[in-house]
Design an enzyme around this catalytic site. Structure first.
Site, mmCIF file in Angstrom:
data_model
loop_
_atom_site.group_PDB
_atom_site.id
_atom_site.type_symbol
_atom_site.label_atom_id
_atom_site.label_comp_id
_atom_site.label_asym_id
_atom_site.label_seq_id
_atom_site.Cartn_x
_atom_site.Cartn_y
_atom_site.Cartn_z
ATOM 1 N N SER A 95 39.402 34.090 84.553
ATOM 2 C CA SER A 95 38.860 33.279 85.647
ATOM 3 C C SER A 95 38.619 34.120 86.890
ATOM 4 O O SER A 95 37.643 33.886 87.623
ATOM 5 C CB SER A 95 39.826 32.126 85.974
ATOM 6 O OG SER A 95 40.013 31.297 84.854
ATOM 7 N N ASP B 139 50.829 34.371 81.743
ATOM 8 C CA ASP B 139 50.728 35.680 81.091
ATOM 9 C C ASP B 139 50.959 36.844 82.047
ATOM 10 O O ASP B 139 51.257 37.961 81.604
ATOM 11 C CB ASP B 139 49.354 35.849 80.436
ATOM 12 C CG ASP B 139 49.083 34.815 79.364
ATOM 13 O OD1 ASP B 139 50.056 34.218 78.866
ATOM 14 O OD2 ASP B 139 47.900 34.592 79.024
ATOM 15 N N GLY C 8 68.837 40.544 77.872
ATOM 16 C CA GLY C 8 69.690 41.398 77.056
ATOM 17 C C GLY C 8 69.409 41.311 75.567
ATOM 18 O O GLY C 8 70.334 41.409 74.743
#
Length: 320
Positions: free
Chosen positions: A103, A126, A184
């Site tokens: 976009s 993302d 972790g």
């Protein structure tokens, strides 16, 4: 003459907050902000509404009241004509685009080339938009971390299993690396870097033999089923796969994403009022930045190789 705001591409937590705070900023400055339903395609169809009475308190919700779209049916000669007609008919003098990398790279320039002043705000879980942090990434990571923590609970209670957690992220691994490092995890697989099967098996086996279980975080672009199947066949240990799916997009935005939504949306309104166009309002080095779209289009956002290596390093490997 009003401004308008639309959402494009995948939704992300914080889009509603952007809409609420942009509207309030416009009204504070004596301006108006209209809402465009269904992204660029909705603009071509003329689906434009008043936001009066519709935005109070929506910033706490995920999704977007304006809906979004990935369709490109607007990018035709007739689509362009329709967009210009509806912009003129509604007397819109500038548009704010909420969306991800595509976009910002393509959508914002598309409207600018039609002569419509346009400013973008990076909204994507993302986090693949260059030169900025993106709204929605923090919320998506927090949701995956909750799952990772829950997996550890059951792993500690009933060991002798391996676990794979698949995150969203499209073709990118920013979420997977961030979650694996901060949570972790024992290994992470992302589409940007072909994973070393031997190293994956060795690390997971190493951890499982020491404490009875191990966790691998996998970006959807690699495929959790693929990794789970590989581990089960190579090690002969039960593997349990959790794929978070699109629940990672929804839910209430985090503090950080609400903070960014307020800061960037208010700056976007301010930029349009100052006559700016073809820019993205971003957040970098703990401050607001105005990024020229052409500069953005020359860049890509690389995943943190340092964090990727930190997660995947084997304890028994020797230093060079």
């Amino acid at each position: 003459m009003p401004y308008a705001i639309l959402c494009s591409g995948g939704d992300s937590p914080g889009m509603n907050a952007c809409i609420e705070f942009a509207f309030k900023k416009a009204r504070e400055d004596g301006e108006d902000l209209l809402g465009i339903i269904g992204g660029f395609s909705g603009l071509a169809r003329g689906e434009i509404i008043s936001l009066e009475g519709k935005v109070e308190g929506i910033g706490r919700f995920g999704g977007t009241i304006l809906r979004t779209s990935r369709s490109r049916d607007f990018a035709t000669p007739n689509g362009k004509i329709a967009i210009l007609h509806h912009i003129k008919d509604n007397k819109i003098k500038g548009v704010i685009v909420l969306g991800g990398d595509g976009s910002m790279r393509d959508g914002v320039p598309f409207l600018c080339e039609l002569g419509i002043p346009t400013v973008g705000i990076p909204c994507t879980i993302d986090d693949d938009v260059p030169l900025t942090q993106s709204i929605g990434f923090d919320s998506a990571c927090n949701k995956a971390l909750q799952l990772l923590d829950s997996i550890k609970d059951t792993a500690l209670a009933l060991p002798e299993r391996l676990f794979v957690l698949e995150t969203l992220g499209g073709r990118t691994g920013h979420i997977a690396v961030a979650v694996a490092y901060s949570g972790g995890a024992d290994f992470v697989c992302i589409p940007e870097i072909p994973f070393d099967e031997e190293m994956l098996v060795k690390k997971m086996e190493e951890k499982a033999s020491k404490r009875g279980w191990a966790i691998c975080v996998v970006a959807e672009g690699v495929g959790g089923y693929k990794i789970a199947d590989t581990l089960e066949k190579k090690l002969g240990i039960r593997v349990r796969l959790t794929a978070i799916g699109h629940a990672q997009r929804g839910g209430s935005p985090s503090y950080k994403d609400r903070f960014l939504a307020k800061a960037l949306s208010e700056e976007a309104v301010r930029a349009l009022e100052q006559g700016e166009s073809a820019i993205m309002i971003g957040w970098r080095d703990e401050k607001i930045v105005r990024v020229d779209i052409e500069e953005l289009r020359r860049k890509t956002k690389e995943v943190s190789y340092h964090l990727y290596q930190a997660v995947n390093r084997c304890e028994t490997s020797s230093n060079p």
